[in-house]
Design a protein around this motif. Structure first.
Motif, PDB file in Angstrom:
ATOM      1  N   LYS A   1       3.457  -4.012   4.065  1.00 19.21           N
ATOM      2  CA  LYS A   1       3.299  -5.157   3.172  1.00 19.21           C
ATOM      3  C   LYS A   1       2.906  -4.730   1.758  1.00 19.21           C
ATOM      4  CE  LYS A   1       2.297  -8.585   6.722  1.00 19.21           C
ATOM      5  NZ  LYS A   1       1.366  -9.610   7.229  1.00 19.21           N
ATOM      6  N   SER A   2       2.404  -3.503   1.626  1.00 19.96           N
ATOM      7  CA  SER A   2       2.072  -2.975   0.302  1.00 19.96           C
ATOM      8  C   SER A   2       3.305  -2.531  -0.473  1.00 19.96           C
ATOM      9  CB  SER A   2       1.106  -1.796   0.440  1.00 19.96           C
ATOM     10  OG  SER A   2       1.670  -0.768   1.256  1.00 19.96           O
ATOM     11  N   ASN A   3       4.450  -2.454   0.197  1.00 16.22           N
ATOM     12  CA  ASN A   3       5.693  -2.090  -0.462  1.00 16.22           C
ATOM     13  C   ASN A   3       6.023  -3.148  -1.512  1.00 16.22           C
ATOM     14  OD1 ASN A   3       8.703  -2.112  -0.889  1.00 16.22           O
ATOM     15  ND2 ASN A   3       8.606  -0.385   0.510  1.00 16.22           N
ATOM     16  N   PRO A   4       6.327  -2.745  -2.756  1.00 17.34           N
ATOM     17  CA  PRO A   4       6.546  -3.734  -3.821  1.00 17.34           C
ATOM     18  C   PRO A   4       7.709  -4.684  -3.560  1.00 17.34           C
ATOM     19  CG  PRO A   4       7.172  -1.517  -4.542  1.00 17.34           C
ATOM     20  CD  PRO A   4       6.427  -1.358  -3.254  1.00 17.34           C
TER      21      PRO A   4
ATOM     22  N   GLU B   1      -0.695   7.404  -1.715  1.00 14.76           N
ATOM     23  CA  GLU B   1       0.256   6.299  -1.578  1.00 14.76           C
ATOM     24  C   GLU B   1       1.194   6.553  -0.401  1.00 14.76           C
ATOM     25  OE1 GLU B   1       3.751   4.121  -4.267  1.00 14.76           O
ATOM     26  OE2 GLU B   1       2.767   5.949  -4.956  1.00 14.76           O
ATOM     27  N   VAL B   2       1.429   5.531   0.401  1.00 11.08           N
ATOM     28  CA  VAL B   2       2.400   5.591   1.494  1.00 11.08           C
ATOM     29  C   VAL B   2       3.498   4.578   1.197  1.00 11.08           C
ATOM     30  CG1 VAL B   2       2.807   5.352   3.973  1.00 11.08           C
ATOM     31  CG2 VAL B   2       0.600   6.219   3.144  1.00 11.08           C
ATOM     32  N   GLN B   3       4.750   5.041   1.196  1.00 12.10           N
ATOM     33  CA  GLN B   3       5.884   4.163   0.965  1.00 12.10           C
ATOM     34  C   GLN B   3       6.709   4.042   2.249  1.00 12.10           C
ATOM     35  OE1 GLN B   3       6.743   2.151  -1.251  1.00 12.10           O
ATOM     36  NE2 GLN B   3       5.883   2.739  -3.223  1.00 12.10           N
ATOM     37  N   TYR B   4       6.882   2.804   2.704  1.00 12.85           N
ATOM     38  CA  TYR B   4       7.709   2.523   3.886  1.00 12.85           C
ATOM     39  C   TYR B   4       8.168   1.078   3.761  1.00 12.85           C
ATOM     40  CZ  TYR B   4       9.234   2.091   8.725  1.00 12.85           C
ATOM     41  OH  TYR B   4       9.991   1.883   9.867  1.00 12.85           O
TER      42      TYR B   4
ATOM     43  N   GLY C   1      13.644   1.341   9.632  1.00 10.40           N
ATOM     44  CA  GLY C   1      14.205   2.663   9.429  1.00 10.40           C
ATOM     45  C   GLY C   1      13.256   3.788   9.761  1.00 10.40           C
ATOM     46  N   GLY C   2      13.790   4.989   9.775  1.00  4.74           N
ATOM     47  CA  GLY C   2      13.028   6.161  10.190  1.00  4.74           C
ATOM     48  C   GLY C   2      12.537   7.044   9.067  1.00  4.74           C
ATOM     49  N   LEU C   3      12.558   6.547   7.820  1.00  6.45           N
ATOM     50  CA  LEU C   3      12.108   7.339   6.672  1.00  6.45           C
ATOM     51  C   LEU C   3      10.851   6.748   6.054  1.00  6.45           C
ATOM     52  CD1 LEU C   3      15.271   8.259   4.549  1.00  6.45           C
ATOM     53  CD2 LEU C   3      13.760   9.836   5.733  1.00  6.45           C
ATOM     54  N   LEU C   4       9.931   7.612   5.664  1.00  4.02           N
ATOM     55  CA  LEU C   4       8.769   7.194   4.886  1.00  4.02           C
ATOM     56  C   LEU C   4       8.405   8.322   3.928  1.00  4.02           C
ATOM     57  CD1 LEU C   4       5.978   8.801   5.955  1.00  4.02           C
ATOM     58  CD2 LEU C   4       6.292   7.273   7.890  1.00  4.02           C
ATOM     59  N   SER C   5       7.537   8.023   2.988  1.00  5.64           N
ATOM     60  CA  SER C   5       7.036   9.057   2.085  1.00  5.64           C
ATOM     61  C   SER C   5       5.560   8.819   1.834  1.00  5.64           C
ATOM     62  CB  SER C   5       7.802   9.062   0.759  1.00  5.64           C
ATOM     63  OG  SER C   5       7.514   7.895   0.009  1.00  5.64           O
TER      64      SER C   5
ATOM     65  N   SER D   1      10.442   2.776  15.168  1.00  3.33           N
ATOM     66  CA  SER D   1       9.123   2.535  15.758  1.00  3.33           C
ATOM     67  C   SER D   1       8.154   3.656  15.415  1.00  3.33           C
ATOM     68  CB  SER D   1       9.256   2.401  17.283  1.00  3.33           C
ATOM     69  OG  SER D   1       7.995   2.346  17.904  1.00  3.33           O
ATOM     70  N   ASN D   2       8.627   4.905  15.519  1.00  2.00           N
ATOM     71  CA  ASN D   2       7.775   6.044  15.174  1.00  2.00           C
ATOM     72  C   ASN D   2       7.362   6.015  13.711  1.00  2.00           C
ATOM     73  OD1 ASN D   2       7.716   7.134  17.743  1.00  2.00           O
ATOM     74  ND2 ASN D   2       9.298   8.680  17.354  1.00  2.00           N
ATOM     75  N   ALA D   3       8.312   5.667  12.834  1.00  2.00           N
ATOM     76  CA  ALA D   3       8.008   5.639  11.400  1.00  2.00           C
ATOM     77  C   ALA D   3       6.973   4.565  11.078  1.00  2.00           C
ATOM     78  CB  ALA D   3       9.286   5.405  10.599  1.00  2.00           C
ATOM     79  N   ALA D   4       7.115   3.399  11.681  1.00  2.00           N
ATOM     80  CA  ALA D   4       6.162   2.322  11.425  1.00  2.00           C
ATOM     81  C   ALA D   4       4.757   2.720  11.866  1.00  2.00           C
ATOM     82  CB  ALA D   4       6.611   1.050  12.152  1.00  2.00           C
ATOM     83  N   LYS D   5       4.654   3.380  13.007  1.00  2.00           N
ATOM     84  CA  LYS D   5       3.340   3.788  13.514  1.00  2.00           C
ATOM     85  C   LYS D   5       2.740   4.926  12.687  1.00  2.00           C
ATOM     86  CE  LYS D   5       4.363   2.290  18.238  1.00  2.00           C
ATOM     87  NZ  LYS D   5       4.688   2.702  19.621  1.00  2.00           N
ATOM     88  N   LEU D   6       3.571   5.874  12.266  1.00  2.00           N
ATOM     89  CA  LEU D   6       3.050   6.961  11.442  1.00  2.00           C
ATOM     90  C   LEU D   6       2.616   6.438  10.079  1.00  2.00           C
ATOM     91  CD1 LEU D   6       2.475   9.983  11.099  1.00  2.00           C
ATOM     92  CD2 LEU D   6       4.810  10.240  10.198  1.00  2.00           C
ATOM     93  N   ALA D   7       3.400   5.521   9.507  1.00  2.00           N
ATOM     94  CA  ALA D   7       3.036   4.945   8.206  1.00  2.00           C
ATOM     95  C   ALA D   7       1.691   4.232   8.293  1.00  2.00           C
ATOM     96  CB  ALA D   7       4.123   3.976   7.742  1.00  2.00           C
TER      97      ALA D   7
END
Length: 423
Positions: free
Chosen positions: A331-334, A324-327, A348-352, A307-313
């Motif tokens: 929906k922008s994720n390829p 660029e934000v990858q998560y 998941g809890g990872l983003l970049s 939940s935290n990762a989705a909100k931060l992304a």
């Protein structure tokens, strides 16, 4: 030793199994697994001891091979990943090494169908080749290319469920079909799947699942362990010539035919009694006890970090200074469609993310973090930023990975707002 039998339909849901699986009230009338801090166990007589070591009798003999506390953790992990049996080790790297060397020998290869973490890539590129075990990299995961890379010396297709670079979800079901057509198992590194909570590869056709337990399964990322789960579904008997080690008389076990003894879980049995026994990267019972405690809260912790990762992304996407934000959940994720297909409990809890216009985060920016830690460990209770690099990033810019912890999201965002204000 783990119950290496045919997989059964789960009696409880995932959250309940995380608390109860592997230990019953009949086990010494305890509610928590005791710590069996012993390297060896007492036999009734020498004949029983010989039978146990020769595998004609079932009992614990030596903790390098199996331990009662570790056994509970193995059974619980097999349940959570919907497998037939599990084997744990001292680290995720040792789990990967044991899996590869149990399957492949000199002159043979593994087809790698995704980008890998740096440590796994090092193993495939530099440590295994001197033993004449090679990797064929198809990092795009394109199905036709994976199919073409498999030859008569291939012993497995290997993929990360969510790639360490790019955070892209693998098409596990499609890869399983290709691997099975060639008569080889699909091995999935499911570290990012959080013990099966976010994604259970076996449900989609994977045959062997490995993972590092330090990330997410450990309460605060402080425990080192590796996991191997055998689905019990791969038909090794159809690939006898490709995997003779499971069918020929075992020299180290008085000519025992392992397939006749262990059947569908022969892979996990061979890995335990040959690779783990002879190399020795076993998990100690103290670590197993702590990891069992971690599994009890796994589902609620991963829900919060996701939940935290989705909100931060989502917040980072609104920032002008962020590129660029990858998560997986964006929906922008390829490969967003694969995220939707495989990830049903969160992303998941990872983003970049990268910074815009080639701007590189300075030391001053990292120094602004008051709550967030700067480090290398992921999957714990604390939010951590990790500075990385990639060739496709803008010249001079840097790639920032974020492992979201359990803090309040408003506090996390406030910390990032302060850091980004220095750009």
């Amino acid at each position: 030793m783990s119950n290496e039998t045919e997989p059964k339909s789960p009696v409880f849901q995932f959250e309940t199994s995380g608390v109860h699986a592997g230990l019953t009230r009949a086990d010494n009338n305890v509610k928590d697994a005791p710590i069996y801090a012993s390297t060896s166990f007492v036999f009734n007589d020498s004949a029983q001891g010989a039978a146990i070591f020769n595998m004609t009798a079932e009992a614990f003999c030596y903790s390098r091979i199996a331990n009662p506390t570790v056994d509970v953790f193995e059974k619980r992990m097999a349940t959570l990943e919907n497998g037939a049996a599990a084997l744990v080790s001292s680290s995720g790297q040792s789990a990967l090494f044991m899996t590869v060397t149990a399957l492949a020998q000199t002159g043979e290869n593994i087809v790698v169908a995704s980008h890998l973490s740096d440590t796994s890539a090092q193993l495939f590129k530099y440590r295994l080749p001197p033993s004449k075990i090679t990797a064929r990299f198809v990092e795009s995961g394109e199905i036709d290319l994976v199919r073409k890379a498999i030859d008569e010396n291939t012993k497995a297709v290997f993929v990360e469920s969510i790639s360490s670079h790019g955070l892209l979800v693998a098409d596990i079901a499609a890869l399983a079909i290709v691997a099975h057509e060639a008569g080889v198992p699909l091995v999935v590194d499911n570290t990012a799947g959080a013990g099966g909570f976010l994604l259970r590869p076996i449900d989609h056709g994977a045959d062997i699942v490995i993972a590092s337990a330090s990330e997410w399964l450990s309460i605060s990322g402080s425990n080192s362990a590796g996991i191997i789960v055998d689905s019990g579904k791969f038909d090794w008997s159809k690939s006898r010539e490709r995997f003779p080690q499971f069918f020929e008389p075992a020299a180290g076990f008085h000519g025992l035919n392992l397939w006749e003894k262990f059947g569908s879980t022969v892979f996990i049995a061979f890995t335990r009694i040959a690779i783990l026994r002879d190399i020795g990267p076993c998990l100690n019972p103290f670590e197993a006890f702590q990891l069992l405690a971690g599994l009890e809260t796994l589902s609620v912790r991963v829900e919060r970090s996701s939940s935290n990762a989705a909100k931060l992304a989502a917040w980072l996407k609104t920032m002008n200074k962020v590129g660029e934000v990858q998560y997986p959940g964006l929906k922008s994720n390829p490969l967003y469609q694969l995220s939707e297909k495989y990830l049903k409990r969160g992303y998941g809890g990872l983003l970049s993310f990268t910074t815009k216009d080639g701007t590189k985060l300075s030391k001053q920016a990292f120094d602004q973090f008051k709550l967030v830690s700067v480090g290398r460990s992921i999957g714990g209770s604390r939010t951590v930023v990790i500075e990385g690099e990639r060739e496709e990033a803008h010249a001079g810019s840097n790639l920032i990975y974020v492992s979201l912890g359990l803090e309040n999201i408003d506090d996390i965002i406030a910390d990032f707002k302060l850091a980004l204000s220095t750009i």
